[in-house]
Design an enzyme around this catalytic site. Structure first.
Site, PDB file in Angstrom:
ATOM      1  CG  ASP A 177      -0.263  -0.072   2.549  1.00  0.00           C
ATOM      2  OD1 ASP A 177       0.739  -0.808   2.664  1.00  0.00           O
ATOM      3  OD2 ASP A 177      -0.694   0.624   3.483  1.00  0.00           O
ATOM      4  CD  GLU A 206       4.205   0.427   6.884  1.00  0.00           C
ATOM      5  OE1 GLU A 206       5.025   0.637   7.787  1.00  0.00           O
ATOM      6  OE2 GLU A 206       3.815   1.332   6.132  1.00  0.00           O
TER       7      GLU A 206
END
Ligand SMILES: [Zn+2]
Length: 386
Positions: free
Chosen positions: A75, A137
């Site tokens: 991400d 994350e």
């Protein structure tokens, strides 16, 4: 194709998937899964409860314990409100740099791993090599948390993990944790002239904040014994407070956003325990004496474990050997490394690009950094093929 050219090609593709943490990463996962399985890796893809995000855990070489994990998140942070000179989700090259959202944080590392997968597969690895690519994350390491849990359930016990967050390819062996919370206070509105008939959520939030600040002073005495963190003690701060309607109305609601950055897990536990006690024994009884539905609820925004410096660290030794470095440093940002460590997997951070460019408009990675990362991975390939 030459590894660097292949890495650039893959990175361009990865940047093209707009995997902002709030959105799905499934297209990227399918793309990476395809590359890994064509290289002969065994794959496990696990979705989150919404079904819109997934982790990939892939293994090359033998099965079993004692493997090495190459870990990265898929991400990226949003681009809203940022002034980019080009489309953030279309990678472009300028002056030896590749620009695009995620190039340094941290699709560059993921691209290098994917580009090297066929080469790893070719050599007949002596121990398992795992690729762990996670979701979410940037918003609290939720993907890595699920992945570490899954590893424990399946009984696979890797022994070392290299987390490729951007460190300029320097070896990093520690960072503080980052625990973030929003605490919501629900009181009872009323007229300002009769404060005793309501429950003032703002006032209870202020008392809560004051207790946090007392604990902050306690934390200051928990000085880092190795003298390496900056500052040397665990920190805590209240970043936002919002509540109430007007000065003559008893505030019915209030929210408090706060964070702490412990050096050791126990410090976070101490704060949580003390705050729970304060809420249960003092604040809530006082609020509920007036209004039984009054409440204090703390939402966990993210709890990222710190990475504790270890005397003996297999991961650090491996990366020292691969990069020729003999000193490791600390960083002031959180990563997934602490989660691996807390699962008994020795972990170190070393990846291409600079954290200076992470999360910023015109994020870029130097092509030289990708080359250095490929160098490290190629040495790993040689090490594992002996
Ligand atoms: Zn990152």
């Amino acid at each position: 194709m030459e590894a660097l050219a292949r890495t650039r090609e893959i990175l361009g593709d990865l940047v093209g998937f707009p995997t902002v943490s709030s959105d799905s990463n499934l297209e990227l996962v399918a793309y990476a899964a395809d590359l890994l399985s064509s290289a002969g890796a065994r794959l496990s893809i696990t979705r989150d409860e919404t079904g819109t995000k997934a982790n990939i855990f892939a293994t090359l070489g033998p099965d079993g314990d004692g493997g090495i994990v190459l870990s990265g998140h898929t991400d990226v942070v949003p681009v809203e409100g940022q002034d980019w000179s080009s489309d953030p989700f279309r990678m472009i090259e300028r002056d030896g740099r590749l620009y695009g959202r995620g190039t340094c944080d941290m699709k560059g590392f993921v691209a290098a791993c994917l580009a090297m997968a066929p080469a790893f597969a070719e050599v007949g690895l002596t121990r398992p090599l795992h690729f762990a690519f996670t979701y979410d994350e940037e918003v609290g390491c939720f993907g890595a948390r699920a992945l570490v849990r899954e590893l424990a359930e399946t009984g696979i016990r890797p022994s070392a993990a290299i987390i490729g967050e951007p460190t300029g390819m320097r070896v990093v062996e520690g960072h503080k944790g980052c625990y973030e919370y929003t605490t919501e206070f629900t009181g009872l509105e009323g007229h300002g002239s009769k404060p005793d008939r309501g429950v003032n959520a703002v006032e209870y939030a202020v008392r809560y904040a004051a207790r946090l600040l007392e604990l902050r002073e306690t934390l200051k005495r928990h000085v880092d014994p190795l003298g390496r963190h900056d500052p040397l003690w665990p920190t805590l701060q209240v970043g936002r407070i919002a509540g109430g309607t007007a000065r003559n109305i008893i505030a019915g609601g209030c929210s408090l956003e706060w964070e702490m950055r412990p050096i050791r897990h126990a410090e976070a536990e101490l704060v949580k325990r003390e705050m729970a006690k304060f809420v249960d024994e003092e604040l809530l009884p006082a609020m509920r004496a007036v209004h039984p539905d009054a409440a204090i609820v703390t939402h966990v925004v993210g709890e990222v474990e710190g990475l504790a410096i270890e005397k003996e660290s297999e991961a650090r030794d491996i990366v020292f050997g691969l990069t020729g470095q003999n000193e490791a440093s600390l960083v002031p940002f959180g990563t997934e490394a602490g989660l691996f460590q807390s699962a008994g997997i020795s972990a170190v951070i070393c990846g291409p690009g600079s954290i200076e460019q992470a999360h910023k408009p015109d994020e870029f990675i130097e092509i030289g950094q990708l080359a250095a990362c490929l160098d490290m991975l190629d040495r790993l390939r040689q090490k594992l093929s002996r």
